[in-house]
Design a protein around this motif. Structure first.
Motif, PDB file in Angstrom:
ATOM      1  N   ARG A 129       0.871  -1.223  -0.008  1.00 55.31           N
ATOM      2  CA  ARG A 129      -0.053   0.144  -0.149  1.00 55.31           C
ATOM      3  C   ARG A 129       0.829   1.442  -0.020  1.00 55.31           C
ATOM      4  O   ARG A 129       0.442   2.139  -0.655  1.00 55.31           O
ATOM      5  N   HIS A 130       1.960   1.253   0.709  1.00 56.24           N
ATOM      6  CA  HIS A 130       2.764   2.404   0.684  1.00 56.24           C
ATOM      7  C   HIS A 130       3.515   2.431  -0.721  1.00 56.24           C
ATOM      8  O   HIS A 130       3.606   3.621  -1.187  1.00 56.24           O
ATOM      9  N   ALA A 131       3.861   1.359  -1.261  1.00 55.21           N
ATOM     10  CA  ALA A 131       4.417   1.552  -2.623  1.00 55.21           C
ATOM     11  C   ALA A 131       3.317   2.008  -3.573  1.00 55.21           C
ATOM     12  O   ALA A 131       3.837   2.658  -4.763  1.00 55.21           O
ATOM     13  N   ALA A 132       2.191   1.702  -3.493  1.00 54.06           N
ATOM     14  CA  ALA A 132       1.214   1.970  -4.290  1.00 54.06           C
ATOM     15  C   ALA A 132       0.843   3.545  -4.010  1.00 54.06           C
ATOM     16  O   ALA A 132       0.740   4.182  -5.396  1.00 54.06           O
ATOM     17  N   ALA A 133       0.990   4.108  -2.862  1.00 55.37           N
ATOM     18  CA  ALA A 133       0.715   5.483  -2.784  1.00 55.37           C
ATOM     19  C   ALA A 133       1.760   6.292  -3.159  1.00 55.37           C
ATOM     20  O   ALA A 133       1.643   7.361  -3.997  1.00 55.37           O
ATOM     21  N   THR A 134       3.017   5.905  -3.042  1.00 54.91           N
ATOM     22  CA  THR A 134       4.065   6.347  -3.747  1.00 54.91           C
ATOM     23  C   THR A 134       4.296   6.266  -5.219  1.00 54.91           C
ATOM     24  O   THR A 134       4.537   7.524  -5.783  1.00 54.91           O
ATOM     25  N   GLN A 135       3.706   5.295  -6.022  1.00 52.16           N
ATOM     26  CA  GLN A 135       3.758   5.417  -7.312  1.00 52.16           C
ATOM     27  C   GLN A 135       2.447   6.235  -7.727  1.00 52.16           C
ATOM     28  O   GLN A 135       2.780   7.088  -8.780  1.00 52.16           O
ATOM     29  N   ARG A 136       1.389   6.363  -7.076  1.00 55.42           N
ATOM     30  CA  ARG A 136       0.276   7.297  -7.578  1.00 55.42           C
ATOM     31  C   ARG A 136       0.785   8.567  -7.468  1.00 55.42           C
ATOM     32  O   ARG A 136       0.389   9.531  -8.145  1.00 55.42           O
ATOM     33  N   ALA A 137       1.543   8.792  -6.454  1.00 52.52           N
ATOM     34  CA  ALA A 137       2.288  10.199  -6.481  1.00 52.52           C
ATOM     35  C   ALA A 137       3.118  10.708  -7.491  1.00 52.52           C
ATOM     36  O   ALA A 137       3.480  11.878  -7.724  1.00 52.52           O
ATOM     37  N   GLN A 138       4.036   9.756  -7.683  1.00 43.79           N
ATOM     38  CA  GLN A 138       4.991   9.910  -8.790  1.00 43.79           C
ATOM     39  C   GLN A 138       4.497   9.659 -10.251  1.00 43.79           C
ATOM     40  O   GLN A 138       5.259  10.010 -11.015  1.00 43.79           O
ATOM     41  N   ARG A 139       3.399   9.279 -10.474  1.00 43.03           N
ATOM     42  CA  ARG A 139       3.151   8.969 -11.859  1.00 43.03           C
ATOM     43  C   ARG A 139       1.598   9.571 -12.117  1.00 43.03           C
ATOM     44  O   ARG A 139       0.714   9.801 -11.340  1.00 43.03           O
ATOM     45  N   HIS A 140       1.401   9.992 -13.291  1.00 42.79           N
ATOM     46  CA  HIS A 140       0.201  10.482 -13.897  1.00 42.79           C
ATOM     47  C   HIS A 140      -0.373  10.051 -15.312  1.00 42.79           C
ATOM     48  O   HIS A 140       0.534   9.513 -16.021  1.00 42.79           O
ATOM     49  N   GLU A 141      -1.601   9.852 -15.312  1.00 42.18           N
ATOM     50  CA  GLU A 141      -2.055   9.113 -16.526  1.00 42.18           C
ATOM     51  C   GLU A 141      -2.435  10.485 -17.670  1.00 42.18           C
ATOM     52  O   GLU A 141      -2.897  11.592 -17.185  1.00 42.18           O
ATOM     53  N   VAL A 142      -2.040  10.010 -18.823  1.00 40.09           N
ATOM     54  CA  VAL A 142      -2.048  11.126 -19.890  1.00 40.09           C
ATOM     55  C   VAL A 142      -2.933  10.364 -21.108  1.00 40.09           C
ATOM     56  O   VAL A 142      -3.098   9.082 -21.284  1.00 40.09           O
ATOM     57  N   ARG A 143      -3.320  11.249 -22.176  1.00 39.82           N
ATOM     58  CA  ARG A 143      -4.001  10.457 -23.600  1.00 39.82           C
ATOM     59  C   ARG A 143      -2.843  10.707 -24.588  1.00 39.82           C
ATOM     60  O   ARG A 143      -2.651  11.691 -24.799  1.00 39.82           O
ATOM     61  N   ALA A 144      -2.398   9.423 -24.951  1.00 39.05           N
ATOM     62  CA  ALA A 144      -1.402   9.565 -25.817  1.00 39.05           C
ATOM     63  C   ALA A 144      -2.187   9.034 -27.321  1.00 39.05           C
ATOM     64  O   ALA A 144      -2.810   8.286 -27.264  1.00 39.05           O
ATOM     65  N   VAL A 145      -1.591   9.559 -28.395  1.00 45.32           N
ATOM     66  CA  VAL A 145      -1.958   9.144 -29.811  1.00 45.32           C
ATOM     67  C   VAL A 145      -0.991   8.342 -30.347  1.00 45.32           C
ATOM     68  O   VAL A 145      -0.013   8.698 -30.359  1.00 45.32           O
ATOM     69  N   VAL A 146      -1.507   7.192 -31.122  1.00 42.51           N
ATOM     70  CA  VAL A 146      -0.351   6.215 -31.702  1.00 42.51           C
ATOM     71  C   VAL A 146      -0.053   7.002 -33.094  1.00 42.51           C
ATOM     72  O   VAL A 146      -0.892   7.366 -33.667  1.00 42.51           O
ATOM     73  N   LEU A 147       1.530   6.970 -33.332  1.00 44.64           N
ATOM     74  CA  LEU A 147       1.573   7.642 -34.485  1.00 44.64           C
ATOM     75  C   LEU A 147       1.766   6.521 -35.557  1.00 44.64           C
ATOM     76  O   LEU A 147       1.913   5.564 -35.183  1.00 44.64           O
ATOM     77  N   PRO A 148       1.668   6.953 -36.822  1.00 47.00           N
ATOM     78  CA  PRO A 148       1.864   6.229 -37.965  1.00 47.00           C
ATOM     79  C   PRO A 148       3.257   5.382 -37.855  1.00 47.00           C
ATOM     80  O   PRO A 148       4.366   6.067 -37.428  1.00 47.00           O
ATOM     81  N   ALA A 149       3.616   4.166 -38.022  1.00 49.00           N
ATOM     82  CA  ALA A 149       4.639   3.460 -38.107  1.00 49.00           C
ATOM     83  C   ALA A 149       5.499   4.111 -39.451  1.00 49.00           C
ATOM     84  O   ALA A 149       5.156   4.567 -40.358  1.00 49.00           O
ATOM     85  N   ALA A 150       6.882   3.824 -38.951  1.00 48.32           N
ATOM     86  CA  ALA A 150       8.129   4.099 -40.042  1.00 48.32           C
ATOM     87  C   ALA A 150       7.699   3.166 -41.310  1.00 48.32           C
ATOM     88  O   ALA A 150       7.906   3.973 -42.381  1.00 48.32           O
ATOM     89  N   ARG A 151       7.465   2.294 -41.108  1.00 47.34           N
ATOM     90  CA  ARG A 151       6.885   1.162 -42.340  1.00 47.34           C
ATOM     91  C   ARG A 151       5.530   0.781 -42.227  1.00 47.34           C
ATOM     92  O   ARG A 151       5.083   0.501 -41.293  1.00 47.34           O
TER      93      ARG A 151
END
Length: 200
Positions: A54-76
């Motif tokens: 639980r301590h590890a989970a709380a630390t991770q939640r404090a150090q990480r945040h969620e974003v919306r990312a877009v998949v880019l076209p592949a090089a090939r």
């Protein structure tokens, strides 16, 4: 009424040996430790693991945040846009480049491993650390609880197995001692066995 197996070890009688009493007390101690000690060890281990996770989970939640990312076209065109299919028809993981806007307002890109069918332009939730690097999602409460329960059960089972192993080892050593005593006794008796007037 039939007597309890092994009960004779507790009653004074001329056939009871010292090793019989030792074995009886060892068996009683093993049962007591298994019934009382194993659950206590399981609860203690489970609580310790739960607190840590639980301590590890709380630390991770404090150090990480969620974003919306877009998949880019592949090089090939043949890689990165659609997940390859496994032999059983299930989508497998593949590497794709994604882009997102960081907390500083600047765009960021990274190569990540994603699962399933994701074409260019698809929006995905991605967890980012403070250095704007993709990371795993923080540990959730359900996972922490299940791991703590598993740790508790494992600790209880390990203690019970250790106690039973020690009890069996003691029984084996006592049996070897009894057999050695029997061997010595038969050796002494065998000197006069069958002789006329022996013991008369």
């Amino acid at each position: 009424m039939r007597s309890i197996p092994g009960n004779w070890r507790w009653r004074p009688n001329p056939l009871r040996r010292r090793s019989d009493l030792v074995e009886a007390w060892a068996g009683l101690a093993a049962v007591a430790i298994t019934v009382v000690g194993a659950p206590a060890a399981g609860i203690a281990a489970g609580r310790a693991v739960d607190t840590t996770l639980r301590h590890a989970a709380a630390t991770q939640r404090a150090q990480r945040h969620e974003v919306r990312a877009v998949v880019l076209p592949a090089a090939r065109p043949r890689s990165g846009t659609i997940a390859p299919r496994s032999s059983d028809g299930q989508a497998t993981s593949h590497t794709a480049r994604i882009s997102w806007k960081g907390a500083d307002g600047k765009p960021h890109q990274a190569l990540v491993t994603i699962v399933g069918r994701h074409t260019a332009g698809t929006t995905l939730p991605v967890w980012i650390d403070r250095d704007e690097r993709p990371v795993d999602p923080p540990l959730d409460t359900a996972t922490a609880t299940s791991n703590a329960v598993a740790a508790g059960v494992g600790a209880a089972a390990a203690l019970a197995a250790l106690v039973m192993a020690a009890r069996n080892l003691l029984g084996w050593r006592l049996l070897r001692r009894r057999l050695a005593d029997w061997e010595r006794a038969w050796s002494r008796i065998g000197q006069d066995w069958g002789r006329a007037g022996a013991g008369g």
